[in-house]
Enzyme design. Structure first.
Site, mmCIF file in Angstrom:
data_model
loop_
_atom_site.group_PDB
_atom_site.id
_atom_site.type_symbol
_atom_site.label_atom_id
_atom_site.label_comp_id
_atom_site.label_asym_id
_atom_site.label_seq_id
_atom_site.Cartn_x
_atom_site.Cartn_y
_atom_site.Cartn_z
ATOM 1 N N CYS A 1 0.851 -1.188 0.000
ATOM 2 C CA CYS A 1 0.000 0.000 0.000
ATOM 3 C C CYS A 1 0.881 1.229 0.000
ATOM 4 C CB CYS A 1 -0.865 -0.025 1.260
ATOM 5 S SG CYS A 1 -1.767 1.492 1.537
ATOM 6 N N ARG A 9 7.898 -8.423 -4.641
ATOM 7 C CA ARG A 9 8.302 -9.824 -4.771
ATOM 8 C C ARG A 9 8.487 -10.360 -3.362
ATOM 9 N NH1 ARG A 9 8.683 -14.045 -6.508
ATOM 10 N NH2 ARG A 9 10.412 -15.531 -6.426
#
Lengths: 387, 387, 387, 387
Positions: C222, C316
């Site tokens: 976020c 990732r």
């Protein structure tokens, strides 16, 4: 404000130079009409910057050059310069050794005895260059070297150790230096330090100090805080000791300058120390970057050669310009390490301070330059890493 | 709350934009019905964003484009654009030089004299593009260039320096700019800055400023804090100066906008400045990343060319999109640097603020985005480093 | 305690999960006899962990598996799963695209229309696996999808947006979701969020929420704080909202759980949220690391596909073990990301908390895990860099 | 001072060792006349440093050597040494495995049963070297191994777990260790820990502890804070527990030393712990760097082998010198990790503390060694990166 660390221990919050910033007020001044002069003993000096008594920073040549430029350099009487008639090959060796061999090399090089005739010779060399001969010794050697230095023509004598106090408890069978007696006996002004508290500053002034050095722990080449746990952030230390100076002046009419020593890298750092109350600063690593510096791009602490507990370290500072560029400009770097006098005068102008005394009164805010996420982003940009 | 740095010095804690965050309240609003308009002089602008008067950010083309997009760009009258009839090869040179040669190159390029006829020409070029011609000069040059710019058709005149005050003490033999007289004499609105305190803001407004620029030290390309020790974190500076604006408005009925200038990188930074009380922001590096930016992916401070004390720096910001994408989207980046207007409207919607005046009242928390261990972990993840 | 940011703005200090730690008290308990059960609507769940309604975290298979393990997963009704009959090639594409092409790809993939029949199908698929069918939609789509989901057999419905409030001011010509009416009309429990304040929590509970999601800004994927400036550190947000829950329970006798959502990475983070008052947590990135996770080692925010203002990001996270290892162990990693239930039970045992209600009462200290010099040293050691 | 994290939760600010520094006072002392001796049970030890009961730190040989040097090492009765007649190949294996295979390997190696005859043998081996035989077990094994160890000739018994309390609630069908009964029954002094609060310290002393270990969470090889959220910064924990010791001494006349355990890396850290009130410290990683250390340059936590929730980690610490160099010097490193006794004596001299009791009274300041921008600059210089 006292903070409770735990039930058994209270503490004060102390602030470092990196945690404060200076606030421009209602008045600004043309930097050209600011006055940075200050007095030390009978000397009046244009630049409130003293080069540290460290072997990578001050030798005879730089001491002379610093005087010409309006500043001052202190020669360490217990270093390379007084142990070796020709210090050049020794300095070459220090600059060429690898990091892992550095501490043992220093321990070996500094085990060579100090030669009193070299003390005399170095002082005379500085004088012959027209320089102010300021020299330093540790308390243990002060009695022995103090008189010798004064006789050789030194102008100023610094008694300097990591921590100095008027109340020293030594081993029962060893003589102890009485600082008050020493100051009284010496025919030249004696500067004492380092200390970090109001009380010790006041006592050193009362003992006759011509100036007091303030700062324990913050230096770039100093690892006292890691090794000993000892240290007081410089903004708080300077403000406390400056308060002692002002009170001592009120009480006696004698104004004894406070010199902030340790951990100052940029012009901004110097400005902030003076704004906290310092009359001058002592700096090492910024001057070790001069072409004339004996350290050849390296800088190391005076406690490094200790045979049992070395606690300075050697840092590679590089060489970025002449002493003149570093002190008086023009600057070729934009990071605050060139033209320190210009930075001080510009800062004084910006802050509306005409003299150093006025600069000591400017408004300060606590504004930590912490590594926030935003800062890291900016840093990455500066380093050319884009996003 | 006053904090004692040491016995001799008290200080206030000041807060930066990175240390605060905005708190959603009980109401939310559809971003589509928020209103971001603001007024500057007689102008009414849709986007409260001004491009800094920096050579890497604003030239004639970008000034025109910014006006079309609902924002504003300020042309630096003392930079490349008014020293060189054809600035393109000069900008190419700045973009291609290495870091070590950058400061000397800038010192050389900016020693070329400013040509008054180029001032006139640039203003007319901006107008011919249908743009708002806003131009800036330093106090030393304001008298000379102000009238010239007004006659050439400029809409707005900025008198801008690192620090500006109404009480300037100059060398006895040099004329001093009287800001109040200048504002009165100028036929166009005059914006003054930068400052960081309530008192100076109030005085600049009383002197006739059409707006006041707030911010000293925080910019990405500014090294004032390192070089001079001077600076106030932006959240505190904006809140203080906004209070002066509100009081001045109460006293006089004249509403003078406060423009936060420096250190703003993302849409979130802009939102936070307005929440602290700003009416608009001035930004440099985010717009230097536009395809149209004259800096060709580089950004540098206005103080950099100083012949004696350079204190801006050049940063590589890269090129990430068009001015339109950066200001109005659609965004192709998810890091807050594209679609700044969209970010502001979405933030206002989230916070239930229908207008900028309401946005100035939203709740703020102190929430340092410090680099904690957890954050480093998250960062590492984002960078694709897994654990 | 209110802090003055500047004259015109006051703020509260808010604390993040990284800034606190839990203090063992006088009692310790065998972890085997601690009880972590909690209730949501009529459901009683063993593990207070909910998998986020994110496309990289929850699909039909993981929703079923999470239920079997005693936890819960929420399917995003506006994501890949309901836009594509076969989401596998789409997820492959997301996992294989480069960072620079990610945002445009997401914007394109999420422009495909949502198919109502796929909503029905996914819910039935979860039920056919014996799983709890919990699904989520944004407020704009809640009316449309809510009834559809309930009819298809969903057990729980989440209305979730970055910020939700009961007082929404929309464009005049668009219908607005009345949350209280919606909760009353829906035949299944409705969970509402996210919010961060006492007042909004209380209002959402009064509107009929079966649980309230707490957290704005802190998530790993976020970027709301950077893009919008909006966010409240999670420890403060949870403590405030838990206080609203307790007051609402006092007033009404209805206990509405508070679910901390965002920014939680380790078992320790989960423990700390509960200690601040949460009844359960919603986590994304830790579960995106499961072998079963649809994200194939990647994790991205729900706001990323926004066509105009993307503000999630793709990270990732890698793949480190099965969902069972991550939730129930045995752990193969020692960094707190495996065996989250075991960590919670061990922490409860260490802290002497037998139930989650007791865990909400344990002592907390403010203890920032800042990156001090010492920490960096330790980190370097852990990374095998020696000194 | 109590701080409100949120409406529902209050907390105290706790301080870590990295956040404090020690302040020189009015008196200084020759380090040679400082006295660092302390008592534990009937033993009087010259160096207040105990080697942690960790398999990478203490084996028979190092236990003997530490005693000769004036310090103390504790042998872990539940580790490699008592599971394997010949631990050397096992230690070789631990040192040679990769990071990804480390946790599973540890889980396998520590599943080998403990052999009571090896407990007896190791204790006798330490005694045959003239060493103090101090051994440790967890509470679960204390009853079984305690008597065995005492009969085999152990001098000291440590009952140690991450968290220990006198009020333990176990599963109904399992026997629980009564610490008071155990201390009373054991014919040799029993050291108990770890704890972090005044109350638990007082209770452990009342239960008969010969010393109390203080510290949860801060260790280099400990990940309790990440996994469990549990931990109290060491300066606060030590100060609180030292206050309990002083109160307990006032009440009973029995002085029970407090031993700070965890997270201490340098001589400065040790000095700071004592200044916060500790009588001695327990250290792991600094001694794991000794040539004699069984870890062969690696160090790992005791909780690592847990079959379900491993939460220590293995760190590569390297090998930097002999145990004698690390404890008594001479130092070959200048970073505070060699000559820990010399550092303590020098620090005591600097601070004017003649004994450890006086050292517990020295002035402390809160002075976070945060990674400010200035520090990063200095670090970069030390690493030889120039600017």
């Amino acid at each position: 404000m006292t903070i409770q660390i735990g039930r058994g221990k209270a503490a004060r919050r102390a602030y470092g130079i990196d945690e404060i910033a200076l606030v421009p007020g209602a008045r600004t001044i043309d930097p050209a009409i600011t006055d940075t002069a200050w007095g030390l003993g009978d000397l009046r000096l244009e630049i409130p910057i003293i080069a540290s008594a460290m072997d990578g920073v001050v030798d005879v040549t730089t001491a002379g050059r610093l005087s010409q430029l309006g500043a001052l350099g202190v020669l360490n009487l217990e270093g390379i310069q007084t142990r070796y008639a020709d210090p050049q090959p020794i300095l070459d060796k220090i600059a060429s050794v690898g990091n892992e061999d550095f501490v043992p090399l220093m321990q070996q090089l500094y085990s060579e005895p100090i030669q009193p005739e070299l003390i005399r010779q170095r002082i005379q060399e500085i004088r012959s260059l027209g320089g102010i001969a300021a020299v330093s010794a540790t308390p243990a050697r002060a009695l022995q070297f103090g008189r010798l230095a004064a006789e050789a023509g030194a102008h100023l004598f610094f008694v300097q150790a990591t921590v100095v106090s008027t109340d020293y408890l030594g081993a029962p069978d060893l003589p102890t230096l009485d600082l008050a007696q020493f100051c009284q006996d010496m025919p030249i002004p004696v500067v004492l330090g380092n200390c970090v508290t109001y009380d010790v500053t006041h006592k050193l002034m009362a003992a006759g100090a011509a100036a007091v050095l303030v700062g324990i722990g913050p230096g770039a080449a100093c690892t006292s805080r890691g090794v000993l746990g000892v240290g007081v952030p410089q903004a708080t230390a300077v403000a406390d000791c400056a308060a002692a100076r002002d009170d001592y002046f009120q009480e006696t009419g004698r104004y004894v300058p406070v010199i902030a020593d340790g951990g100052l890298v940029t012009g901004g750092d110097i400005c902030k120390c003076i704004a906290c109350g310092a009359d001058a600063v002592m700096i090492g690593s910024p001057l070790a970057r001069a072409q004339e510096a004996p350290g050849r791009g390296y800088h190391w602490g005076m406690a490094t050669p200790s045979p049992v507990l070395p606690r300075g370290t050697r840092i590679r500072v590089g060489t970025t310009g002449t002493l003149e560029q570093i002190l008086r400009g023009p600057a070729q770097l934009d990071d605050g390490t060139h033209n320190l006098l210009g930075a001080l005068k510009t800062s004084m102008g910006t802050l509306g301070a005409r003299t150093l005394r006025e600069m000591q009164q400017v408004e300060v805010v606590i504004a930590p330059s912490l590594l926030t996420e935003g800062k890291v982003y900016q840093k990455a940009q500066r380093l050319g890493m884009g996003k």
